[in-house]
Design a protein around this motif. Sequence first.
Motif: not given
Length: 98
Positions: A63, A66, A68, A72
């Motif tokens: 992530s 990306r 993001e 998490h």
Amino acid sequence: MRSALLALAARSQDPSPNIPQPTPSAPAALEEKIELLLGVLAWVGTTAGVVGVLVTGIMMAVSHRRGELSEHMSRLATVLVGCGLVSVAGPLVTFVFG
């Protein structure tokens, strides 16, 4: 009536010395099986915690590319709290129930 109640109250305050007081202990065979079960559960909990941290770390790495990453962090916190509960379960129960 009142004298009967007083006599009953006096008897209830003086426990009979003939009442047995058994010591609370589990049978030896059952105790060994319970200890084995608790050991296996502790091992499974620790293994699940390690796998959870690894999987969360991999998902965070993917992530991050990306952009993001923040989603998490809550998963990682949940996994770490679970690991903490597994590690303090035995001492906590011993402390509370002595």
